[in-house]
Enzyme design. Structure first.
Site, PDB file in Angstrom:
ATOM      1  N   HIS A 106      -1.404  17.019   3.244  1.00  0.00           N
ATOM      2  CA  HIS A 106      -0.467  18.134   3.100  1.00  0.00           C
ATOM      3  C   HIS A 106      -0.391  18.888   4.420  1.00  0.00           C
ATOM      4  CE1 HIS A 106       0.103  17.968  -1.241  1.00  0.00           C
ATOM      5  NE2 HIS A 106      -1.170  17.625  -1.333  1.00  0.00           N
ATOM      6  N   ALA A 154     -22.531   3.997   0.909  1.00  0.00           N
ATOM      7  CA  ALA A 154     -22.092   4.689  -0.304  1.00  0.00           C
ATOM      8  C   ALA A 154     -21.872   6.173  -0.003  1.00  0.00           C
ATOM      9  CB  ALA A 154     -23.143   4.520  -1.390  1.00  0.00           C
ATOM     10  N   LYS A 174     -20.614   7.743  10.632  1.00  0.00           N
ATOM     11  CA  LYS A 174     -20.970   7.400  12.017  1.00  0.00           C
ATOM     12  C   LYS A 174     -21.582   6.008  12.020  1.00  0.00           C
ATOM     13  CE  LYS A 174     -20.628  11.655  13.920  1.00  0.00           C
ATOM     14  NZ  LYS A 174     -19.389  12.004  14.557  1.00  0.00           N
TER      15      LYS A 174
HETATM   16  C1  LIG Z   1     -25.521   1.520   4.192  1.00  0.00           C
HETATM   17  C2  LIG Z   1     -26.454   0.662   3.351  1.00  0.00           C
HETATM   18  C3  LIG Z   1     -25.825  -0.700   3.102  1.00  0.00           C
HETATM   19  C4  LIG Z   1     -27.811   0.471   4.048  1.00  0.00           C
HETATM   20  O1  LIG Z   1     -27.633  -0.034   5.359  1.00  0.00           O
HETATM   21  P1  LIG Z   1     -28.905  -0.231   6.303  1.00  0.00           P
HETATM   22  O2  LIG Z   1     -28.379  -0.670   7.621  1.00  0.00           O
HETATM   23  O3  LIG Z   1     -29.886  -1.101   5.636  1.00  0.00           O
HETATM   24  O4  LIG Z   1     -29.422   1.246   6.443  1.00  0.00           O
HETATM   25  P2  LIG Z   1     -30.911   1.806   6.244  1.00  0.00           P
HETATM   26  O5  LIG Z   1     -31.284   1.775   4.826  1.00  0.00           O
HETATM   27  O6  LIG Z   1     -31.778   1.129   7.261  1.00  0.00           O
HETATM   28  O7  LIG Z   1     -30.700   3.343   6.669  1.00  0.00           O
HETATM   29  C5  LIG Z   1     -30.463   3.736   8.010  1.00  0.00           C
HETATM   30  C6  LIG Z   1     -30.229   5.230   8.031  1.00  0.00           C
HETATM   31  O8  LIG Z   1     -28.981   5.516   7.394  1.00  0.00           O
HETATM   32  C7  LIG Z   1     -29.161   6.398   6.271  1.00  0.00           C
HETATM   33  N1  LIG Z   1     -28.268   5.952   5.201  1.00  0.00           N
HETATM   34  C8  LIG Z   1     -28.257   4.762   4.579  1.00  0.00           C
HETATM   35  N2  LIG Z   1     -27.263   4.701   3.687  1.00  0.00           N
HETATM   36  C9  LIG Z   1     -26.629   5.897   3.748  1.00  0.00           C
HETATM   37  C10 LIG Z   1     -25.516   6.422   3.070  1.00  0.00           C
HETATM   38  N3  LIG Z   1     -24.866   5.716   2.147  1.00  0.00           N
HETATM   39  N4  LIG Z   1     -25.105   7.673   3.390  1.00  0.00           N
HETATM   40  C11 LIG Z   1     -25.789   8.392   4.342  1.00  0.00           C
HETATM   41  N5  LIG Z   1     -26.844   7.925   5.015  1.00  0.00           N
HETATM   42  C12 LIG Z   1     -27.263   6.686   4.711  1.00  0.00           C
HETATM   43  C13 LIG Z   1     -30.629   6.234   5.894  1.00  0.00           C
HETATM   44  O9  LIG Z   1     -31.105   7.387   5.244  1.00  0.00           O
HETATM   45  C14 LIG Z   1     -31.257   6.030   7.230  1.00  0.00           C
HETATM   46  O10 LIG Z   1     -31.374   7.277   7.874  1.00  0.00           O
HETATM   47  P3  LIG Z   1     -32.614   7.607   8.844  1.00  0.00           P
HETATM   48  O11 LIG Z   1     -32.513   6.621   9.976  1.00  0.00           O
HETATM   49  O12 LIG Z   1     -32.349   9.035   9.273  1.00  0.00           O
HETATM   50  O13 LIG Z   1     -33.837   7.410   8.022  1.00  0.00           O
HETATM   51  C15 LIG Z   1     -26.816   1.330   2.000  1.00  0.00           C
HETATM   52  O14 LIG Z   1     -27.612   2.497   2.223  1.00  0.00           O
HETATM   53  C16 LIG Z   1     -25.627   1.712   1.185  1.00  0.00           C
HETATM   54  O15 LIG Z   1     -25.055   2.797   1.278  1.00  0.00           O
HETATM   55  N6  LIG Z   1     -25.202   0.740   0.302  1.00  0.00           N
HETATM   56  C17 LIG Z   1     -24.078   0.862  -0.557  1.00  0.00           C
HETATM   57  C18 LIG Z   1     -24.531   0.574  -2.015  1.00  0.00           C
HETATM   58  C19 LIG Z   1     -23.354   0.493  -2.927  1.00  0.00           C
HETATM   59  O16 LIG Z   1     -22.439   1.309  -2.909  1.00  0.00           O
HETATM   60  N7  LIG Z   1     -23.351  -0.538  -3.735  1.00  0.00           N
HETATM   61  C20 LIG Z   1     -22.227  -0.769  -4.638  1.00  0.00           C
HETATM   62  C21 LIG Z   1     -22.116  -2.214  -4.910  1.00  0.00           C
HETATM   63  S1  LIG Z   1     -20.668  -2.930  -4.134  1.00  0.00           S
END
Ligand SMILES: CC(C)(COP(=O)(O)OP(=O)(O)OC[C@H]1O[C@@H](n2cnc3c(N)ncnc32)[C@H](O)[C@@H]1OP(=O)(O)O)[C@@H](O)C(=O)NCCC(=O)NCCS
Length: 181
Positions: A106, A154, A174
């Site tokens: 908007h 997520a 990010k």
């Molecule tokens: C992003 C994701 C895939 C993990 O990726 P990864 O590379 O293994 O990331 P890590 O677990 O090593 O986390 C790295 C950093 O990102 C942060 N982080 C991970 N997922 C995050 C999210 N969704 N939002 C914000 N921060 C997140 C962690 O806290 C960590 O922070 P830190 O370094 O300060 O400790 C997972 O966290 C996620 O969000 N999966 C989605 C699950 C979903 O929606 N499933 C539905 C089925 S389709």
């Protein structure tokens, strides 16, 4: 009176460029694969033979939305395209439930009239490239491109385009990792 309202609602559902739980005379079709595919092929700009649009998902301006091969759209997902901007989801994109896509904002820069009378800034298309994965409850804002095989955490709010082969999380999203061979 009610009969007339039901009939008018039926006509609206049949002709509108939307699919959603508030469009009941077409929405039930999403529960059955053959009727889902037929409805989606008739409404969307492109709907691949292997895509799945599940009951409870919502799409506005379907004629500007394309869903590629093996794309599954889960309940509470919201696609808000419009007549000027598209949402394109390429092949093999995965996404969790409740992902939201918006192609417009908007207008809000005038102070002399209410926001509701200011209209919209120009809409910008959204493109999600082949093989990306968008986590549940992410929000994808106007003009965003999500690169090939990128991962969106997520609940992330994606305010800038995300490069291919990278992991982006948070609000605003990010890049925290780049995937290399
Ligand atoms: C992003 C994701 C895939 C993990 O990726 P990864 O590379 O293994 O990331 P890590 O677990 O090593 O986390 C790295 C950093 O990102 C942060 N982080 C991970 N997922 C995050 C999210 N969704 N939002 C914000 N921060 C997140 C962690 O806290 C960590 O922070 P830190 O370094 O300060 O400790 C997972 O966290 C996620 O969000 N999966 C989605 C699950 C979903 O929606 N499933 C539905 C089925 S389709």
């Amino acid at each position: 009176m009610l009969i007339k309202e039901i009939y008018n609602k039926y006509l609206f559902c049949k002709n509108t460029d939307r699919i959603g739980p508030d469009i009941p005379f077409t929405h039930w079709k999403l529960h059955f694969k053959s009727s889902m595919t037929k409805l989606c092929k008739s409404k969307f700009k492109h709907f691949s033979g292997t895509a799945d649009f599940r009951a409870g998902a919502y799409a506005v301006h379907c004629s500007n939305i394309s869903l590629g091969e093996n794309v599954v759209i889960r309940p509470s997902t919201m696609f808000f395209a419009d007549e000027f901007a598209e949402i394109i989801i390429e092949d093999n994109v995965m996404m969790g439930a409740s992902v939201h896509f918006y192609v417009n904002n908007h207008k809000f820069d005038r102070t002399d009239i209410p926001l509701i009378e200011q209209g919209y800034y120009p809409s910008k298309s959204i493109l999600v490239k082949e093989g990306a994965w968008i986590g549940a409850n992410a929000i994808i804002l106007p003009g965003i491109t999500i690169g090939r095989n990128a991962v969106i955490g997520a609940g992330s709010i994606v305010t800038k385009s995300i490069p291919a082969y990278s992991v982006a999380v948070g609000n605003p999203a990010k890049v925290i990792k780049r995937l290399t061979e």
